[in-house]
Motif scaffolding. Structure first.
Motif, PDB file in Angstrom:
ATOM      1  N   VAL A 110       2.695   0.681  -4.468  1.00 31.53           N
ATOM      2  CA  VAL A 110       3.664  -0.362  -4.784  1.00 31.53           C
ATOM      3  C   VAL A 110       2.949  -1.596  -5.333  1.00 31.53           C
ATOM      4  CG1 VAL A 110       5.347  -1.949  -3.758  1.00 31.53           C
ATOM      5  CG2 VAL A 110       5.429   0.478  -3.202  1.00 31.53           C
ATOM      6  N   ARG A 111       1.789  -1.941  -4.783  1.00 28.22           N
ATOM      7  CA  ARG A 111       1.061  -3.133  -5.268  1.00 28.22           C
ATOM      8  C   ARG A 111       0.718  -3.041  -6.753  1.00 28.22           C
ATOM      9  NH1 ARG A 111      -2.854  -0.933  -2.187  1.00 28.22           N
ATOM     10  NH2 ARG A 111      -2.687  -2.472  -0.533  1.00 28.22           N
ATOM     11  N   PRO A 158       9.083 -10.814   3.955  1.00 29.67           N
ATOM     12  CA  PRO A 158       9.304 -10.384   2.564  1.00 29.67           C
ATOM     13  C   PRO A 158       8.328 -11.048   1.594  1.00 29.67           C
ATOM     14  CG  PRO A 158      11.376 -10.963   3.619  1.00 29.67           C
ATOM     15  CD  PRO A 158      10.281 -11.402   4.553  1.00 29.67           C
ATOM     16  N   ALA A 159       7.659 -10.215   0.820  1.00 25.06           N
ATOM     17  CA  ALA A 159       6.769 -10.697  -0.232  1.00 25.06           C
ATOM     18  C   ALA A 159       7.399 -10.470  -1.598  1.00 25.06           C
ATOM     19  CB  ALA A 159       5.430  -9.969  -0.159  1.00 25.06           C
ATOM     20  N   SER A 160       8.291  -9.476  -1.666  1.00 26.09           N
ATOM     21  CA  SER A 160       8.971  -9.158  -2.915  1.00 26.09           C
ATOM     22  C   SER A 160      10.196  -8.302  -2.597  1.00 26.09           C
ATOM     23  CB  SER A 160       8.038  -8.385  -3.856  1.00 26.09           C
ATOM     24  OG  SER A 160       8.640  -8.161  -5.105  1.00 26.09           O
ATOM     25  N   ILE A 161      11.163  -8.364  -3.468  1.00 32.20           N
ATOM     26  CA  ILE A 161      12.320  -7.478  -3.400  1.00 32.20           C
ATOM     27  C   ILE A 161      12.322  -6.683  -4.697  1.00 32.20           C
ATOM     28  CG2 ILE A 161      14.828  -7.292  -3.221  1.00 32.20           C
ATOM     29  CD1 ILE A 161      13.715  -8.640  -0.739  1.00 32.20           C
ATOM     30  N   LEU A 162      12.307  -5.368  -4.572  1.00 30.21           N
ATOM     31  CA  LEU A 162      12.323  -4.502  -5.747  1.00 30.21           C
ATOM     32  C   LEU A 162      13.673  -3.812  -5.853  1.00 30.21           C
ATOM     33  CD1 LEU A 162       8.922  -2.554  -5.735  1.00 30.21           C
ATOM     34  CD2 LEU A 162       9.717  -4.201  -7.418  1.00 30.21           C
ATOM     35  N   GLY A 172       0.787  -1.231   0.000  1.00 27.92           N
ATOM     36  CA  GLY A 172       0.000   0.000   0.000  1.00 27.92           C
ATOM     37  C   GLY A 172       0.815   1.275   0.000  1.00 27.92           C
ATOM     38  N   THR A 173       2.132   1.181   0.168  1.00 28.50           N
ATOM     39  CA  THR A 173       3.001   2.365   0.141  1.00 28.50           C
ATOM     40  C   THR A 173       2.941   3.015  -1.235  1.00 28.50           C
ATOM     41  OG1 THR A 173       4.506   1.331   1.737  1.00 28.50           O
ATOM     42  CG2 THR A 173       5.381   3.167   0.445  1.00 28.50           C
ATOM     43  N   SER A 174       2.902   4.338  -1.272  1.00 28.55           N
ATOM     44  CA  SER A 174       2.880   5.001  -2.574  1.00 28.55           C
ATOM     45  C   SER A 174       4.240   4.820  -3.256  1.00 28.55           C
ATOM     46  CB  SER A 174       2.556   6.495  -2.426  1.00 28.55           C
ATOM     47  OG  SER A 174       3.689   7.228  -2.051  1.00 28.55           O
ATOM     48  N   VAL A 175       4.216   4.732  -4.563  1.00 29.37           N
ATOM     49  CA  VAL A 175       5.453   4.552  -5.324  1.00 29.37           C
ATOM     50  C   VAL A 175       6.373   5.757  -5.133  1.00 29.37           C
ATOM     51  CG1 VAL A 175       6.444   4.215  -7.621  1.00 29.37           C
ATOM     52  CG2 VAL A 175       4.351   3.022  -6.997  1.00 29.37           C
ATOM     53  N   ILE A 176       5.802   6.948  -5.023  1.00 30.60           N
ATOM     54  CA  ILE A 176       6.613   8.152  -4.790  1.00 30.60           C
ATOM     55  C   ILE A 176       7.324   8.045  -3.445  1.00 30.60           C
ATOM     56  CG2 ILE A 176       6.529  10.646  -4.386  1.00 30.60           C
ATOM     57  CD1 ILE A 176       6.205  10.005  -7.314  1.00 30.60           C
ATOM     58  N   VAL A 227      12.269   0.136  -9.659  1.00 33.73           N
ATOM     59  CA  VAL A 227      11.446   1.283  -9.287  1.00 33.73           C
ATOM     60  C   VAL A 227      11.614   2.384 -10.334  1.00 33.73           C
ATOM     61  CG1 VAL A 227      11.030   3.064  -7.534  1.00 33.73           C
ATOM     62  CG2 VAL A 227      11.553   0.702  -6.832  1.00 33.73           C
ATOM     63  N   LEU A 228      12.850   2.638 -10.740  1.00 30.57           N
ATOM     64  CA  LEU A 228      13.104   3.656 -11.764  1.00 30.57           C
ATOM     65  C   LEU A 228      12.429   3.278 -13.081  1.00 30.57           C
ATOM     66  CD1 LEU A 228      14.551   6.270 -12.501  1.00 30.57           C
ATOM     67  CD2 LEU A 228      16.543   4.894 -13.095  1.00 30.57           C
ATOM     68  N   ARG A 229      12.468   2.008 -13.417  1.00 36.53           N
ATOM     69  CA  ARG A 229      11.862   1.534 -14.669  1.00 36.53           C
ATOM     70  C   ARG A 229      10.377   1.869 -14.737  1.00 36.53           C
ATOM     71  NH1 ARG A 229      10.719  -4.149 -15.064  1.00 36.53           N
ATOM     72  NH2 ARG A 229       9.087  -4.025 -16.577  1.00 36.53           N
ATOM     73  N   LEU A 230       9.731   1.939 -13.575  1.00 34.81           N
ATOM     74  CA  LEU A 230       8.307   2.253 -13.532  1.00 34.81           C
ATOM     75  C   LEU A 230       8.020   3.659 -14.032  1.00 34.81           C
ATOM     76  CD1 LEU A 230       7.657   0.827  -9.973  1.00 34.81           C
ATOM     77  CD2 LEU A 230       7.236  -0.310 -12.148  1.00 34.81           C
ATOM     78  N   ALA A 231       8.988   4.557 -13.858  1.00 31.89           N
ATOM     79  CA  ALA A 231       8.786   5.952 -14.234  1.00 31.89           C
ATOM     80  C   ALA A 231       9.191   6.250 -15.667  1.00 31.89           C
ATOM     81  CB  ALA A 231       9.585   6.854 -13.296  1.00 31.89           C
ATOM     82  N   VAL A 232      10.022   5.410 -16.240  1.00 31.91           N
ATOM     83  CA  VAL A 232      10.514   5.655 -17.596  1.00 31.91           C
ATOM     84  C   VAL A 232       9.495   5.112 -18.600  1.00 31.91           C
ATOM     85  CG1 VAL A 232      12.357   5.175 -19.249  1.00 31.91           C
ATOM     86  CG2 VAL A 232      12.904   5.542 -16.836  1.00 31.91           C
ATOM     87  N   PRO A 233       9.005   5.963 -19.483  1.00 31.74           N
ATOM     88  CA  PRO A 233       8.027   5.493 -20.466  1.00 31.74           C
ATOM     89  C   PRO A 233       8.553   4.283 -21.254  1.00 31.74           C
ATOM     90  CG  PRO A 233       8.265   7.875 -20.584  1.00 31.74           C
ATOM     91  CD  PRO A 233       9.335   7.369 -19.668  1.00 31.74           C
ATOM     92  N   ARG A 234       7.686   3.360 -21.499  1.00 29.13           N
ATOM     93  CA  ARG A 234       8.046   2.116 -22.188  1.00 29.13           C
ATOM     94  C   ARG A 234       8.722   2.386 -23.531  1.00 29.13           C
ATOM     95  NH1 ARG A 234       9.782  -2.368 -20.792  1.00 29.13           N
ATOM     96  NH2 ARG A 234       8.797  -4.209 -21.584  1.00 29.13           N
TER      97      ARG A 234
END
Length: 147
Positions: free
Chosen positions: A88-89, A43-47, A16-20, A52-59
């Motif tokens: 984050v989810r 731990p449910a996932s390791i990012l 639930g944490t915001s990506v920002i 995280v940066l890839r999420l902000a860079v347009p595909r």
């Protein structure tokens, strides 16, 4: 050298944490990645930070780096604004085949192999259903090089 000898307390985020906020945590603490924990604090996932940066860079810029050069500076500077309102989810990858999690007795070689196999810059250390901390690539390499 065992995981218990190299582990350090490590901040976590939840789905639930915001990506920002997650990106801010990475930057403010100079972290190589994030540990995403479930409701029990495990731990449910390791990012990795690059994920995280890839999420902000347009595909389209990831697929064709030449296109990144033609985006004007004002739009490039607002890169993270596209993540506003996302949790984050919303950006977690599918369940990995193997989560980079180990126990406190893991050897340096076991941790190095786990990091290499999972492409993770950190390994979460769990004992008796409790997150103890993490061993980062930097700490692992520092320990190996000091010998």
């Amino acid at each position: 050298m065992r995981a218990r000898d190299l582990l350090t307390p490590f901040p976590t985020v939840t789905p639930g944490t915001s990506v920002i906020d997650a990106a801010r945590l990475l930057a403010d603490h100079d972290l190589p990645g994030l540990i995403v924990v479930d409701d029990e604090g495990l731990p449910a996932s390791i990012l990795p930070g690059t994920q995280v940066l890839r999420l902000a860079v347009p595909r389209y810029c990831q697929d064709d780096p030449a296109l990144a050069r033609v985006v004007d500076e004002a739009h490039a500077d607002a890169l993270l604004s596209s993540l506003a309102g996302r949790a984050v989810r919303d950006v977690l990858p599918g369940r990995p085949r193997e989560l980079p999690v180990t126990d406190p007795d893991a050897t340096a070689l076991e941790m190095a192999a786990l990091m290499a196999r999972t492409h993770s810059p950190l390994v979460a250390v769990v004992d008796e259903r409790r997150l103890l901390g993490a061993v980062t690539l930097k700490v692992l390499l520092d320990g190996l090089l000091a010998q």
